[in-house]
Design an enzyme around this catalytic site. Structure first.
Site, PDB file in Angstrom:
ATOM      1  N   SER A  16      34.486  35.075  41.437  1.00 23.63           N
ATOM      2  CA  SER A  16      35.526  35.432  42.403  1.00 23.63           C
ATOM      3  C   SER A  16      35.220  34.915  43.811  1.00 23.63           C
ATOM      4  CB  SER A  16      35.734  36.952  42.428  1.00 23.63           C
ATOM      5  OG  SER A  16      36.408  37.352  41.255  1.00 23.63           O
ATOM      6  N   THR A  59      34.553  44.601  38.523  1.00 19.48           N
ATOM      7  CA  THR A  59      34.382  44.136  37.160  1.00 19.48           C
ATOM      8  C   THR A  59      33.689  45.251  36.382  1.00 19.48           C
ATOM      9  OG1 THR A  59      33.504  42.349  35.798  1.00 19.48           O
ATOM     10  CG2 THR A  59      32.312  42.783  37.838  1.00 19.48           C
ATOM     11  N   LYS A  63      35.712  49.836  36.215  1.00 19.14           N
ATOM     12  CA  LYS A  63      37.178  49.876  36.320  1.00 19.14           C
ATOM     13  C   LYS A  63      37.770  51.243  36.003  1.00 19.14           C
ATOM     14  CE  LYS A  63      37.640  44.981  35.241  1.00 19.14           C
ATOM     15  NZ  LYS A  63      38.385  43.942  34.534  1.00 19.14           N
ATOM     16  N   ASP A  75      51.250  52.427  38.991  1.00 21.77           N
ATOM     17  CA  ASP A  75      51.610  52.789  37.616  1.00 21.77           C
ATOM     18  C   ASP A  75      50.910  51.872  36.619  1.00 21.77           C
ATOM     19  OD1 ASP A  75      53.143  54.818  38.518  1.00 21.77           O
ATOM     20  OD2 ASP A  75      55.044  53.699  38.430  1.00 21.77           O
ATOM     21  N   GLY A 223      39.315  30.981  29.984  1.00 23.82           N
ATOM     22  CA  GLY A 223      39.254  32.216  30.760  1.00 23.82           C
ATOM     23  C   GLY A 223      39.445  32.015  32.256  1.00 23.82           C
TER      24      GLY A 223
END
Ligand SMILES: Nc1ncnc2c1ncn2[C@@H]1O[C@H](COP(=O)(O)OP(=O)(O)O)[C@@H](O)[C@H]1O
Ligand SMILES: O=C(O)C1=C[C@@H](OP(=O)(O)O)[C@@H](O)[C@H](O)C1
Ligand SMILES: [Mg+2]
Length: 422
Positions: A16, A59, A63, A75, A223
């Site tokens: 990231s 990660t 989570k 939501d 990925g």
């Protein structure tokens, strides 16, 4: 400057930072994105607060717990039962952008997912995001997991069919899309998959089944696409316009993993934790201050007194330059290394930089009986800390909080992270 980070355990492997920092550079945005290593979620969030972080991605394994921790959850996050993006403010706002990681790469290639037969392999956070996304698109979902019970539970929750892990190959013929979410290679018989199928994986640091798919003419979606699509939505939630300039690949300019530098303010424990870490990794330990003192035949206070600070900064650069080609070293830098742009750039290019952050009050206390020339009054000390804090952040590849952890714990965590990425 805006500050962002990824948290997780482990976290050192995360790409990231490459992705976000490239976007910030492309767009000329004054922001930085780094990694925070911790033992648990609570410590990671404490460190975020300390560093005035504006937003994070999470990660595994944080989570689910993050969903219970945030003040507000979208939501989608509730539906997936996990938060992977948090926007900081007076309140913590949690979102789940993995849904878009699971969805967008398929939407780019197919008009509709309606009635497509999708087999999701795995039952973790990524699999839940995929189930949520595909069910919403009216796909027919199948789920297979090594631990049957967990798989059955998830499948039931999202209205998917559960497939016995041992029977997985026998249904491949009927499947339109395989969504592979587990980080290890399983015994999957690709020859059973129909040639018109798509193989899509959530795993970006491995390329399981890529060659097998290529041979059979099956579309293989790496990925990396998942990472980018979820990142793009996270980036919008962080308040940026990501329509243009978001990277479409994560070019891997590999960071040297066998040349580690500890950076941070005086008293953050670079010299102490560095020594322990070097021993654990069986690397050579080098303390830049000690090298300078030895090489010059003078103590640091004497160098400062006789020649001034800028003379010392030049020495730091000279001694640092000698290390840029060494391997298997842990270097404890001096707290002022970020004062020089030359040193900053050299560290950025040649070292994996671990920032030991913490409360400046702790650092002041710890350095009480030392002869550091820049440890003047507490106001001077704290102002200097404030001036440098973001420079450490910008240079960092990984951050640990030395106000929470002992030097022993710090070296343990880094060792664990390195065993996972090396
Ligand atoms: N994580 C920590 N927790 C508590 N004390 C620490 C920690 N790290 C270092 N110290 C203590 O703080 C002092 C300064 O540590 P040092 O390693 O010299 O810091 P630096 O090299 O970053 O200036 C030492 O007395 C050390 O034992
Ligand atoms: O912060 C600084 O400018 C300095 C930090 C010291 O190292 P430590 O960070 O190991 O204390 C040492 O290099 C010198 O006193 C200058
Ligand atoms: Mg030191």
């Amino acid at each position: 400057m805006k500050r962002f980070a990824v948290i997780g355990k482990p976290v050192a492997h995360s790409k990231s930072p490459q992705m976000f920092n490239r976007f910030f550079r492309n767009k000329g945005i004054d922001a930085v994105y780094t990694r925070i290593a911790s033992k648990n979620l609570k410590d990671a969030l404490k460190t975020c607060r300390l560093l005035n972080i504006d937003g994070i991605n999470a990660t595994m394994p944080f989570k689910k717990e993050l969903l219970e921790t945030v003040d507000f959850a979208s939501d989608e996050a509730k539906g997936v039962d996990g938060v992977n993006t948090v926007v900081f403010g007076n309140q913590l706002k949690g979102h789940n952008t993995d849904i878009y990681g699971a969805l967008m790469p398929l939407k780019k290639r197919l008009k509709s997912l309606k009635d497509k037969k999708i087999l999701i392999i795995g039952a973790g956070g990524a699999a839940r995001a995929a189930l949520y996304a595909y069910k919403k698109e009216n796909a027919i979902c199948y789920l297979s997991n090594r631990t049957y019970e967990k798989g059955r539970e998830q499948a039931k929750k999202f209205g998917a069919y559960v497939v016995l892990f041992e029977k997985i190959n026998s249904i491949l013929r009927e499947i339109d899309i395989i969504c592979y979410t587990i980080p290890v290679k399983i015994d999957l018989d690709i020859s059973q998959i129909k040639p018109s199928a798509i193989f899509f994986t959530a795993i970006y640091n491995q390329h399981f089944f890529k060659e097998e798919c290529k041979k059979k003419g099956i579309i293989y979606i790496p990925g990396e696409e998942w990472l980018i699509e979820q990142g793009k939505v996270a980036c919008s939630l962080f308040g940026f316009d990501c329509k243009n300039g978001f990277p479409d690949s994560i070019l891997d300019k590999a960071k040297p993993k066998n040349r580690i530098a500890l950076i941070g303010f005086m008293g953050s424990g670079k010299s102490t934790a560095g020594k322990l870490l070097a021993k654990k990794l069986d690397y050579q330990f080098i303390d830049l201050d000690k090298s300078i003192e030895k090489g010059e035949g003078k103590g640091i206070p004497e160098i400062f007194n006789n020649f001034g600070e800028s003379y010392f900064r030049n020495l730091e650069y000279r001694y640092l330059s000698e290390l840029k080609d060494k391997n298997r070293i842990v270097l404890a830098t001096g707290g002022g290394i970020v004062e020089s742009q030359y040193c900053f750039d050299m560290l950025k290019d040649y070292f994996f930089n671990i920032f030991l952050c913490g409360n400046p009050e702790d650092f002041f206390r710890r350095t009480e009986n030392s002869s550091r020339p820049l440890r003047k009054g507490s106001n001077f000390f704290i102002n200097l800390y404030r001036k440098r804090k973001d420079k450490y952040l910008m240079l960092s590849d990984l951050i640990l909080n030395s106000s929470i952890y002992t030097p022993e714990e710090i070296s343990d965590i880094i060792y664990y992270e390195f065993c996972k990425v090396l």
